[in-house]
Enzyme design. Structure first.
Site, PDB file in Angstrom:
ATOM      1  N   GLU A 143       0.819  -1.213   0.000  1.00 24.54           N
ATOM      2  CA  GLU A 143       0.000   0.000   0.000  1.00 24.54           C
ATOM      3  C   GLU A 143       0.853   1.263   0.000  1.00 24.54           C
ATOM      4  O   GLU A 143       0.508   2.240  -0.670  1.00 24.54           O
ATOM      5  CB  GLU A 143      -0.920  -0.014   1.230  1.00 24.54           C
ATOM      6  CG  GLU A 143      -1.815   1.214   1.334  1.00 24.54           C
ATOM      7  CD  GLU A 143      -2.576   1.266   2.654  1.00 24.54           C
ATOM      8  OE1 GLU A 143      -2.416   0.335   3.471  1.00 24.54           O
ATOM      9  OE2 GLU A 143      -3.307   2.249   2.866  1.00 24.54           O
ATOM     10  N   HIS A 198      -4.876   6.192   0.611  1.00 22.87           N
ATOM     11  CA  HIS A 198      -4.680   4.817   1.086  1.00 22.87           C
ATOM     12  C   HIS A 198      -5.332   3.836   0.107  1.00 22.87           C
ATOM     13  O   HIS A 198      -6.090   4.225  -0.786  1.00 22.87           O
ATOM     14  CB  HIS A 198      -5.347   4.626   2.463  1.00 22.87           C
ATOM     15  CG  HIS A 198      -4.687   5.375   3.577  1.00 22.87           C
ATOM     16  ND1 HIS A 198      -3.884   4.774   4.514  1.00 22.87           N
ATOM     17  CD2 HIS A 198      -4.714   6.699   3.890  1.00 22.87           C
ATOM     18  CE1 HIS A 198      -3.436   5.683   5.359  1.00 22.87           C
ATOM     19  NE2 HIS A 198      -3.922   6.872   5.003  1.00 22.87           N
ATOM     20  N   GLU A 276      -9.782   5.471   0.664  1.00 19.98           N
ATOM     21  CA  GLU A 276      -9.325   4.099   0.443  1.00 19.98           C
ATOM     22  C   GLU A 276      -9.661   3.818  -1.020  1.00 19.98           C
ATOM     23  O   GLU A 276     -10.832   3.624  -1.380  1.00 19.98           O
ATOM     24  CB  GLU A 276     -10.065   3.121   1.360  1.00 19.98           C
ATOM     25  CG  GLU A 276      -9.846   3.345   2.850  1.00 19.98           C
ATOM     26  CD  GLU A 276      -8.521   2.762   3.367  1.00 19.98           C
ATOM     27  OE1 GLU A 276      -7.669   2.386   2.538  1.00 19.98           O
ATOM     28  OE2 GLU A 276      -8.355   2.695   4.591  1.00 19.98           O
TER      29      GLU A 276
HETATM   30 ZN    ZN Z   1      -3.584   2.705   4.774  1.00 18.29          ZN
END
Ligand code: ZN
Length: 316
Positions: A143, A198, A276
């Site tokens: 990530e 993210h 996200e």
């Molecule tokens: Zn993260």
């Protein structure tokens, strides 16, 4: 991914306000996003290391991310079509005069420095680890690499639109900074808008993206709740439209969530959201996240979201 609280409910005083804000944010479909934080089941072990964080001093990060860390990509057609005149017009540089802080989640050295990143820091509603190692795809694409690569691409686009862009870390091989420092960088820059980037480490059966807005932490972030929720909507709409990534099917509501357990949001004094971008654990999402072409599309979408928020007349 962002570690979710072991006790996900917001403080009682903030609870009903948070619910109201969540309800207004998602059009009243589902209230209480902020208290549904246990949905994705991600946990990181928490240990009480005492070493000081290796975060960069506030104000130090410049917008000059290492060129080596990003893959050169063509600019958007709008930039390429810009007139050769040295005088920028508002249409050519819609973000002129704006300051945007990009916070690529995690860092490449976090996983090998648990004593630093596990140190607990005060995020007002609780004590949380300074930072975490982040998620990865089943094939091992991390990530932190995704978030940094997107941030570099996004910075390039935003600068072409005239914005001053500041990243919270210069490269992808350091440690930290702590979530508290990540917020402070945006605050000290007096950013017009900020985003933490993210990709989730959700359930293998889950898919999609979500944008997280700050819930009210009384006495701390009240001034940025309204603009942050508008930013969340603009980012959500642009991201969904331009990437075709579906709304998360395992957390949030229609790609939106509200939380009071994230230090990066609780401590922000400037409009800020988290995103996200997809679920690293889902095969279809992982295939997209590992594609440079998709990461460029993510950057284009996020840039469009910032323009929509900061230059409202530019709404498509
Ligand atoms: Zn993260």
């Amino acid at each position: 991914m962002m570690q979710r609280s072991a006790s996900p409910r917001p403080p009682r005083a903030a609870g009903w306000l948070g619910l109201l804000l969540a309800a207004s944010l998602v059009g009243g479909l589902v209230a209480g996003c902020a208290s549904s934080a246990s949905a994705n089941g991600m946990r990181s072990s928490r240990s009480g290391g005492t070493a000081s964080a290796a975060g960069r001093p506030a104000g130090q990060p410049s917008g000059t991310a290492s060129p080596a860390a990003g893959t050169a990509q063509p600019e958007r057609p709008a930039s390429a079509a810009r007139p050769a005149s040295p005088v920028s017009t508002p249409a050519a540089q819609p973000l002129a005069g704006k300051v945007i802080v990009l916070d690529p989640g995690h860092n490449g050295g976090n996983g090998s420095h648990p004593a630093i990143i596990d140190r607990l820091v005060n995020v007002i509603t609780e004590w949380k680890p300074c930072d975490t190692a982040g998620a990865q795809t089943d094939a091992g694409y991390p990530e932190h690499a995704f978030s940094f690569n997107v941030a570099v691409r996004l910075a390039r686009l935003l600068r072409a639109d005239g914005a001053k862009v500041i990243l919270t870390r210069r490269n992808d091989h350091g440690v930290g900074p702590c979530v508290t420092q990540r917020a402070r960088i945006g605050n000290r820059a007096h950013a017009d808008a900020a985003i933490s980037i993210h990709a989730d480490g959700g359930p293998p059966t889950g898919r999609g993206f979500e944008v997280i807005a700050p819930g009210l932490v009384p006495g701390h972030n009240g001034a940025i709740i309204g603009p942050s929720h508008r930013l969340a909507l603009d980012i959500r709409n642009a991201y969904h439209r331009l990437t075709r990534e579906p709304y998360s099917d395992y957390v949030g509501t229609r790609g939106l969530d509200v939380r009071t357990d994230l230090g990066g949001l609780n401590l922000s004094t400037v409009p800020k959201v988290f995103i996200e971008c997809a679920n690293m654990r889902d095969a279809a999402d992982a295939a997209r996240l590992t594609s440079p072409r998709f990461r460029q599309r993510v950057a284009v979408a996020l840039a469009a979201g910032f323009v929509a928020f900061l230059v409202p007349d530019s709404h498509p």
